[in-house]
Scaffold this active site. Structure first.
Site, PDB file in Angstrom:
ATOM      1  CG  ASP A   1      -1.857   1.084   1.353  1.00  0.00           C
ATOM      2  OD1 ASP A   1      -2.086   1.768   0.334  1.00  0.00           O
ATOM      3  OD2 ASP A   1      -2.404   1.297   2.455  1.00  0.00           O
TER       4      ASP A   1
HETATM    5  C1  SPV Z   1      -6.846   1.469   3.864  1.00  0.00           C
HETATM    6  O1  SPV Z   1      -7.630   0.562   4.147  1.00  0.00           O
HETATM    7  O2  SPV Z   1      -6.193   1.492   2.827  1.00  0.00           O
HETATM    8  C2  SPV Z   1      -6.689   2.589   4.783  1.00  0.00           C
HETATM    9  C3  SPV Z   1      -7.030   2.392   6.192  1.00  0.00           C
HETATM   10  O3  SPV Z   1      -6.242   3.610   4.374  1.00  0.00           O
HETATM   11  S1  SPV Z   1      -5.642   1.832   6.999  1.00  0.00           S
HETATM   12  O4  SPV Z   1      -5.029   0.801   6.248  1.00  0.00           O
HETATM   13  O5  SPV Z   1      -6.101   1.402   8.319  1.00  0.00           O
HETATM   14  O6  SPV Z   1      -4.753   2.985   7.079  1.00  0.00           O
HETATM   15 MG    MG Z   2      -5.486   3.502   2.460  1.00  0.00          MG
END
Ligand code: SPV
Ligand code: MG
Length: 573
Positions: free
Chosen positions: A75
């Protein structure tokens, strides 16, 4: 017009093309206005979104973390805007509740955000969330990351741009600050949260990685704007929803639990599968039927029967009309039962109509007794010369050996509603029989005929519920035959069996194995005289699954003169 009523047609069309935000259940704005708290569930694809909706969540969070993970990338702004958009759009298509798209940093600066909003809104997405990380962002929970935040004015500019770009007044822009995550403290988090609310954000998410709610409780206490606050309890997992609500969080997002649940379940089952057999995981994984339901196989079938040319039907019906036991006396002196006239149409013609109505054009009839009288045009005929000394199983095989694909086998003396065939054709098992539950009612009222009935014992499925019949799912046949005790039986086989191509192949193979076996065969004197019920019991004894489609009346067997009179009285011309 109400959203659930007159707007539905437009909305269903729009749903397919994703443009339904301003209507009903798609609006996050309306949900926030109407409910004390809105709870969203993170999804990573269309199926997980559908499961989240089925689990009762109010909204879907199209998680950047999850959408990246299912493409096996971190991510970290690796995916493009279009990849994120397509994933979120698929969730819109698969659900009816609002989808909130995690748009990370907005895919560029404020100018790019203008385009982001246009595209996401046009896809039917109810809300976007943009965070004040710098591009390329790093997931808030990755450790060892030097965290840099965009200047507050820059992010406020993105929020203002987002608000100016939206066309649909229901569209929601959530502004997110990473100030607490970056360790910049409460005051900076408040400064940013206020700036984003003042720039027009519809909700503000102050993200936190604390193990409890304390730091966010301070934020909520100090919050002095009408803009709703959003919580993402990924680390403060012990905080229940009511506590979040009383602290002041109106939108709660469980961002990644669905993905993590799927990973654990898959890893465990795959480990066992690799070490053993498919059987070892069968009980812990979703039955195929559940997947069929989740992806809307029923809708596909309905559409196929509605829109595809009927001649393409892969099901061939086999009508067993060879035998005659003389039970109807004179009226069958020159014809078999299937050619009895009931108000201007023969039983066979009625069967053909019901089969045709369900897209079945290929119909084979096995004739025997007075075969010359069976002459309905456009049917394929097989002749059982030995009909006087043979049973249904022989007749069936005569046709089944020559036919391919799925076979719907039916007795030649039953008439039935079209809807029964429609329900049978939706069956997904390899062998499926139709079972009438009205049997139990007739037994209770003492109105069962004295003659032999094809009784069944089943497992699972409908039991009368306050006088209402609700067909069950996953109902299995356990025993079948005429000699079952009437107290023990819970239904009556109506003489309709659907065999998939694999089911038909199995029956051919079992019959080939049985060929020449001497002695009695279940309730028959010998194999040659076996009926369909004997064959079904044999399949059960061999451990094969036989599914049941439950019905409540809607059919009639012409087995006696009294039945024939009743048919005249009850059937329409
Ligand atoms: C996501 O789900 O991509 C988010 C929330 O941004 S978190 O991963 O909890 O930051
Ligand atoms: Mg996110």
């Amino acid at each position: 017009m109400s959203d659930e009523g007159g707007g539905l047609v437009v909305c269903m069309w729009a749903k397919r093309y994703g443009r339904c935000v301003s209507r009903g259940k798609r609006s996050l704005r309306r949900a926030l206005a109407e409910r004390a708290q809105v709870v969203a569930c993170g999804a990573h694809d269309a199926l997980s979104a559908r499961l989240a909706e089925q689990a009762g969540f109010d909204a879907i969070w199209a998680s950047g973390f999850g959408i990246s993970a299912v493409r096996a990338v971190p991510d970290a702004s690796i995916l493009t805007m279009n990849e994120t958009l397509e994933a979120a759009r698929a969730m819109v298509d698969a659900t009816t509740i609002p989808v909130i798209a995690d748009c990370d940093t907005g895919f560029g600066n404020a100018i790019n955000v203008l385009r982001t909003v246009q595209d996401f809104e046009a896809a039917g997405i109810a809300a976007i969330c943009i965070e004040d990380n710098v591009f390329p962002k790093r997931c808030s929970f990755y450790s060892g990351v030097a965290r840099e935040l965009a200047p507050v004015e820059e992010h406020a500019g993105k929020v203002a741009a987002a608000k100016s770009a939206q066309r649909d007044p229901e569209f929601v822009v959530i502004a997110r600050t990473e100030a607490l995550i970056a360790g910049w403290g409460h005051d900076e988090a408040m400064r940013r949260a206020r700036a984003y609310a003042d720039a027009g954000a519809d909700a503000v998410l102050v993200h936190s990685k604390a193990p409890d709610l304390d730091e966010l409780r301070c934020v909520a206490r100090a919050w002095d704007r009408p803009t709703p606050l959003v919580a993402v309890p990924t680390t403060y997992i012990g905080t229940p929803l009511d506590e979040l609500q009383s602290a002041g969080f109106r939108l709660v997002i469980y961002a990644n639990q669905s993905l993590r649940a799927a990973v654990v379940a898959m890893r465990e089952s795959l480990g066992r599968l690799r070490a053993g057999r498919a059987l070892d995981v069968e009980r812990e994984i979703a039955p195929l039927e559940e997947i069929y339901r989740l992806v809307g196989l029923d809708e596909l079938r309905d559409n196929e029967s509605r829109y595809l040319p009927m001649s393409g039907s892969p099901v061939t019906a086999v009508v067993l009309a060879a035998g005659d036991d003389g039970a109807l006396g004179e009226i069958t002196a020159d014809r078999p039962r299937c050619m009895l006239d009931v108000r201007g149409r023969t039983v066979l013609e009625r069967q053909v109509t019901a089969l045709n109505a369900n897209g079945i054009r290929e119909i084979a009839v096995v004739r025997g007794y007075r075969r010359e009288a069976v002459n309905v045009p456009n049917l394929r005929y097989f002749d059982n010369e030995q009909y006087a000394q043979s049973g249904e199983m022989v007749s069936f095989l005569l046709a089944a050996r020559e036919l391919e694909g799925s076979l719907l086998c039916l007795y030649g003396d039953v008439v039935f509603d079209d809807a029964i065939v429609a329900r049978l054709l939706r069956a997904t098992g390899d062998i499926t029989v139709v079972v009438d539950r009205a049997f139990a009612e007739s037994r209770r009222l003492g109105t069962l005929p004295p003659s032999a009935l094809d009784l069944v014992v089943t497992e699972g499925g409908a039991r009368p519920e306050a006088g209402r019949f609700v067909p069950g799912e996953g109902v299995r046949l356990r025993r079948i035959g005429q000699s079952l005790a009437r107290d023990e039986a819970d239904g009556e086989f109506i003489g309709l069996v659907l065999l998939s191509a694999a089911g038909a192949a199995l029956v051919r193979q079992v019959c080939a194995e049985l060929a020449g076996r001497p002695g009695g065969f279940h309730e028959a004197l010998d194999l040659g005289r076996a009926s369909l019920t004997d064959l079904l019991q044999e399949l059960l004894d061999r451990g094969h699954d036989v599914d049941c489609v439950e019905v409540h009346k809607g059919w009639m067997e012409i087995d006696s003169f009294a039945d024939y009179r009743r048919a005249w009285a009850e059937l329409r011309g």
